[in-house]
Design an enzyme around this catalytic site. Structure first.
Site, mmCIF file in Angstrom:
data_model
loop_
_atom_site.group_PDB
_atom_site.id
_atom_site.type_symbol
_atom_site.label_atom_id
_atom_site.label_comp_id
_atom_site.label_asym_id
_atom_site.label_seq_id
_atom_site.Cartn_x
_atom_site.Cartn_y
_atom_site.Cartn_z
ATOM 1 N N VAL A 278 0.927 -1.290 0.016
ATOM 2 C CA VAL A 278 0.049 -0.014 -0.071
ATOM 3 C C VAL A 278 0.828 1.312 0.135
ATOM 4 O O VAL A 278 0.513 2.156 -0.899
ATOM 5 C CB VAL A 278 -0.823 -0.073 1.226
ATOM 6 C CG1 VAL A 278 -1.539 1.398 1.248
ATOM 7 C CG2 VAL A 278 -1.816 -1.135 1.139
ATOM 8 N N ALA A 279 1.927 1.445 0.916
ATOM 9 C CA ALA A 279 2.545 2.423 0.987
ATOM 10 C C ALA A 279 3.151 2.829 -0.421
ATOM 11 O O ALA A 279 3.745 3.974 -0.648
ATOM 12 C CB ALA A 279 3.821 2.197 2.121
ATOM 13 N N GLU A 283 -0.770 5.949 -5.573
ATOM 14 C CA GLU A 283 -2.029 5.893 -5.934
ATOM 15 C C GLU A 283 -2.377 7.570 -6.342
ATOM 16 O O GLU A 283 -3.442 7.803 -6.902
ATOM 17 C CB GLU A 283 -2.886 5.534 -5.055
ATOM 18 C CG GLU A 283 -3.127 6.294 -3.731
ATOM 19 C CD GLU A 283 -2.131 5.962 -2.615
ATOM 20 O OE1 GLU A 283 -1.128 5.270 -2.936
ATOM 21 O OE2 GLU A 283 -1.970 6.664 -1.834
ATOM 22 N N ASP A 325 -2.060 35.448 -36.714
ATOM 23 C CA ASP A 325 -2.847 36.538 -37.447
ATOM 24 C C ASP A 325 -2.132 37.872 -37.114
ATOM 25 O O ASP A 325 -2.086 37.950 -36.047
ATOM 26 C CB ASP A 325 -4.448 36.574 -37.213
ATOM 27 C CG ASP A 325 -4.967 35.639 -37.931
ATOM 28 O OD1 ASP A 325 -4.569 34.951 -39.091
ATOM 29 O OD2 ASP A 325 -6.158 35.359 -37.355
ATOM 30 N N ASN A 695 2.245 7.774 4.182
ATOM 31 C CA ASN A 695 1.641 7.865 2.909
ATOM 32 C C ASN A 695 0.423 8.927 2.575
ATOM 33 O O ASN A 695 0.635 9.767 1.673
ATOM 34 C CB ASN A 695 1.102 6.554 2.428
ATOM 35 C CG ASN A 695 1.224 6.212 1.156
ATOM 36 O OD1 ASN A 695 1.910 6.788 0.525
ATOM 37 N ND2 ASN A 695 0.095 5.277 0.656
ATOM 38 N N ASP A 699 3.022 12.318 2.215
ATOM 39 C CA ASP A 699 3.297 12.495 0.993
ATOM 40 C C ASP A 699 2.278 12.827 0.009
ATOM 41 O O ASP A 699 2.229 13.752 -0.779
ATOM 42 C CB ASP A 699 3.684 10.963 0.228
ATOM 43 C CG ASP A 699 4.810 10.415 0.814
ATOM 44 O OD1 ASP A 699 5.495 11.062 1.559
ATOM 45 O OD2 ASP A 699 5.044 9.160 0.697
#
Ligand code: ATP
Length: 862
Positions: A278-279, A283, A325, A695, A699
């Site tokens: 998970v860490a 994600e 232009d 996490n 983070d």
């Protein structure tokens, strides 16, 4: 049930009253196509929960709950991990929601408009405000706002490809077909929502709006086409996938390794494997790209650049060439006649206070009669060239109406950018008829002896070299009323003279061209104007330099693609170009491997806008067709806005890279730390709850706020970002490697220090110290990462949202480490003041080392 009759209008001139508008809106609904079936909150929740991270987390909750029940492992773990799942899902939902909201707001800003007649006046309204019964006037370049019946028209052609797939525009009539048509394409007396007027004008009465229109019936189909991911989003999804794979493999590895070394029971080891997985799964990465893009496009919208396709934000950062232009984009589109020459007289400078000479008045009479612009106190209408003519007349107490008294107009051939002329036919007092043609000198149908031609060209070039737009006028008298249509009368004209109009550059244009240049971007001018005029203005703005080529449409026709490809990088001015020429110019640059942005406003510009890597439409003067074909709309029509948008594009890209650098390197460090520690025989230093808290808090949250970073001062002094550049190039990869090494060594050392040196094999003390250093360290080293320049106090203070998020995250971490019940929930222990001091000092080490590394790299670069 019979459908109620709409409140009809009395006539085509008046339109609905405001009461009728409200009534019809009430009865028949608003003119909006329902979005693709909106995902319900439950569906979104389901999608969040089935994301790989949530799945692994849910597995961890189940596992810890099982351990609580079967092994009496206590309920803290499942509760803590469960709370983190909830927090993770909530943050995900919130971020997704705010990104969606800002993108929807942006879509509203680029909503097309329609010209509607209500209460006797013409108004421009958003197409969603159109109701059944409204009278709509259609002009070339408009998007038809609803379904309706055509009541009046003049050469109206509509492109119905969106409904019928037929690419040829359909010529419309007001007569209903005799047999009941079975296809949309055969209903020639109707116009349909979403189709595009390519030519002519028309008036229609709206009969159906919103989902009741033909396009509404297929709206579901249109909506179901999947939104494409941007290149960056695709690359990051791939990176996340690779990281997830590595994370899961490391999780399994740790599980087997600890089981093999008999470092705890199988269930604990499984738990640790799962939490490492998970860490280490990044994600937040894909979400961060979406957020960076949405925050970035919001900022761009504040600076008058509305992004229509998210993909183009990244492409903007890679633009090598901007083909712009001239009129209105590089210049102010505020024209004033400063010089005038009536043939066989001397050229005259126009001075406001000085009366016009007789010859000048005669010349201006011809221009006046052949002009449509209106300048009244409360009503100004017409293009800048014509407004200049009327204003000059007014300054000298003259007017078109004054001249029309003796020469009323009986027919007209409107100005077209393709022909570059406009003609009118008048009936004179003496019974004769007068044809006047005004327009670009080289397009006037006059035949003259060579000596006169030379004389005219000399004066033309004198004017044009002074950056004046030159308009000529010629005429022909007929004794009898001509029987042929006006376009067949344009021959054997007598040349009368020319006017020269100044259209000053926009004050910011020169600086913007300079900025583009230092950012490695070449600006080229594309104009319908004459080559000499264009070159003179391009020189003033800094686009044309000695040795460059100024190319005319006629030159382009002579050049085959090979010649064009050879000469393209020398050419900075393209004059008298057609829309087809624009496509050739885009393609020639693309052949050189360059990323091209091109501006446009007319119906015929749409293919060139689509061909360009970034098609840019004018918000003020642009047609709906051009806007529909574009990636970016300039609400102020200003060239400088393009440069600001490129700068934002680069910033957004850099912010995403910084987020990757920030998130991915610590994830790797966590893997190395866990694997290293097990290999050293120290067991696993961090437990699931600690890893998860780091996490989310240390983070994820700071990572989000990187998207609010302002651009680096140096971003526009670098070359464009190569469109195929890897996200790890330009030092990103090596910096990530260095950072993950710093953390691996630091965390292992601090753990060993706490466990073996400061205490006698007290692993919780080592773990608590490691937890503090890793979580706080990896939060504050966002500062050296967020700026590529050496850190200053100003750059530390610049991002308020980030600073506040960091303060809150740091406070939570300190509280968790200090307050006993929280401490024990997260497997932490009380530290002595000395241990606290060491941990807090150690957290500055990564920042210091990263800053030193930055300085070394900058010095090496020179
Ligand atoms: P740019 O492409 O830079 O935006 P533009 O779109 O203004 O320029 P056109 O409108 O195609 O260029 O004008 C080209 C030429 O047509 C001008 O140089 C001028 O000689 C002539 N022209 C412009 N407006 C009129 C008008 N209302 N009547 C007659 N001739 C015109």
């Amino acid at each position: 049930m019979a459908t109620p009759e709409p409140k009809q209008t009395e006539n085509l001139e008046k339109g609905l009253t405001s009461a009728q508008v409200s009534e019809n809106r009430e009865k028949f609904g608003r003119n909006i196509l329902q979005d693709a079936k909106k995902e319900s909150i439950l569906k979104k929740l389901f999608l969040q929960l089935t994301e790989i991270t949530s799945l692994i987390l849910l597995f961890a909750v189940a596992l810890s709950a099982y351990m609580a029940i079967s092994y009496d492992g206590g309920w803290t773990k499942p509760i803590v991990i469960g709370s983190i799942v909830v927090l993770n899902v909530l943050i995900g939902l919130y971020q997704e929601h705010s990104a969606e909201k800002s993108l929807a707001a942006l879509r509203d800003m680029s909503e097309p408009t329609a010209n509607v007649i209500r209460g006797g006046t013409t108004q421009k309204i958003a197409i969603s405000d159109v109701v059944v019964g409204d009278i709509i006037t259609l002009n070339a370049g408009d998007q038809v706002p609803a379904d309706g019946e055509l009541k009046k028209l003049n050469a109206l052609n509509i492109d119905e490809a969106i409904l019928t797939g037929e690419s040829e525009p359909v010529e419309k009539t007001t007569k209903a077909p005799e047999t009941v048509p079975d296809s949309i394409g055969d209903q020639v007396n109707k116009a349909f929502s979403g189709t595009l007027v390519t030519h002519g004008t028309g008036t229609m009465i709206v009969s159906a709006v919103g989902m009741k229109t033909e396009i509404g019936k297929i709206a579901d189909l249109l909506n179901s086409t999947k939104r494409h991911k941007t290149v960056l989003q695709r690359r990051l999804s791939r990176l996340s996938l690779i990281m997830t794979f590595i994370a899961i493999v490391s999780g399994i590895f740790i599980f087997f390794l600890s089981t093999l070394h008999e470092l705890g029971n199988v269930m604990d080891n499984l738990m640790i494997g799962v939490s490492l997985a998970v860490a280490a799964v990044p994600e937040t990465l894909p979400v961060i790209v979406t957020i960076s893009l949405s925050v970035g496009v919001q900022n761009m919208a504040k600076r008058n650049a509305i992004i229509r396709r998210l993909n183009s934000v990244e492409t903007l950062g890679s633009v090598d060439v901007i083909a712009s232009d001239k009129t209105g984009t590089l210049t102010q589109n505020k024209m004033t006649i400063t010089r005038l020459w009536s043939f066989n007289n001397r050229p005259e400078n126009i001075k406001v206070k000085h009366p016009l000479s007789d010859s000048a008045t005669k010349l201006m009479r011809l221009f006046a009669l052949d002009t449509n612009a209106v300048v009244e106190e409360d009503h100004i209408e017409g293009d800048a060239t014509e407004l200049a003519i009327i204003r000059l007349l007014h300054q000298h107490h003259l007017s078109r109406e004054h001249f029309e008294q003796d020469a009323p107009r009986i027919s007209e051939r409107p100005f077209s950018s393709e022909r570059k002329t406009m003609s009118t036919l008048h009936k004179l007092k003496n019974g004769h008829f007068l044809l006047i043609v005004k327009g670009a000198l080289d397009k006037l149908p006059i035949t003259l002896p060579d000596s006169d031609k030379q004389k005219i060209n000399k004066i033309h070039d004198e004017f044009a070299n002074d950056a004046l737009r030159v308009l000529g006028v010629a005429y022909r008298e007929f004794e009898e009323e001509p029987q042929k249509p006006i376009e067949d009368l344009e021959e054997k004209l007598t040349f009368a003279g020319i006017i020269g109009l100044i259209d000053p550059p926009r004050p910011e244009a020169k600086k913007a061209v300079r900025q583009a240049k230092s950012a490695g971007i070449k600006t080229i001018m594309i104009t319908g104007d004459h080559k000499t005029t264009a070159r003179a203005i391009a020189t003033q703005i800094g686009i044309y330099q000695k040795g460059d080529l100024a190319v005319s449409g006629a030159d382009l026709t002579k050049w085959d693609d090979k010649t064009l490809n050879q000469k393209i990088d020398k050419a900075s001015v393209f004059a008298r170009v057609s829309p087809e020429d624009k496509i050739r110019i885009v393609k020639a640059w693309q052949q050189q491997g360059k990323v091209v942005a091109m501006t446009g406003d007319g119906v015929n510009d749409a293919p060139a806008l689509k061909a360009a890597d970034v098609g840019i439409a004018m918000g003020i003067t642009g047609t709906e067709v051009a806007k529909g074909a574009s990636d970016l709309i300039l609400t102020d029509d200003n060239f400088a806005t393009i440069i600001a948008a490129v700068s934002s594009g680069r910033t957004i890209y850099q912010n995403v890279l910084k987020a990757i650098e920030f998130l991915v390197s610590v994830n790797f460090a966590q893997i190395f730390l866990m694997v290293g520690s097990v290999l050293f025989g120290w067991g696993v230093p961090l437990i699931a709850e600690q890893l998860l808290l780091i996490n989310v808090l240390a983070d994820g949250i700071p990572g989000f706020y990187l998207s609010r970073e302002q651009g680096e001062a140096g971003a526009m002094r670098q070359s464009p970002i190569p469109s195929n550049q890897s996200i790890f190039s330009n030092g990103v990869g090596s910096r990530m490697f260095i950072r993950s090494m710093i953390y691996t060594v630091l965390t292992l050392s601090i753990y060993a220090l706490g466990r073996f040196i400061l205490t006698d094999n007290n692993s919780p003390v080592g773990a608590t110290m490691l937890f503090l250093t890793l979580s706080m360290g990896s939060m504050i080293d966002i500062y050296p990462i967020k700026t590529r320049e050496p850190l200053t106090l100003a750059s530390i203070k610049s991002n308020h949202a980030l600073n506040i998020a960091l303060l809150i995250a740091a406070a939570i971490i300190v509280l968790v480490a200090l307050i006993p019940p929280l401490q024990s929930s997260f497997g932490l222990v009380q530290l002595s003041p000395f241990q606290w001091t060491i941990s807090l000092m150690a957290m500055f080490i990564p920042t210091i080392l990263l800053e030193i590394n930055k300085k070394i790299q900058l010095n090496l670069k020179g």
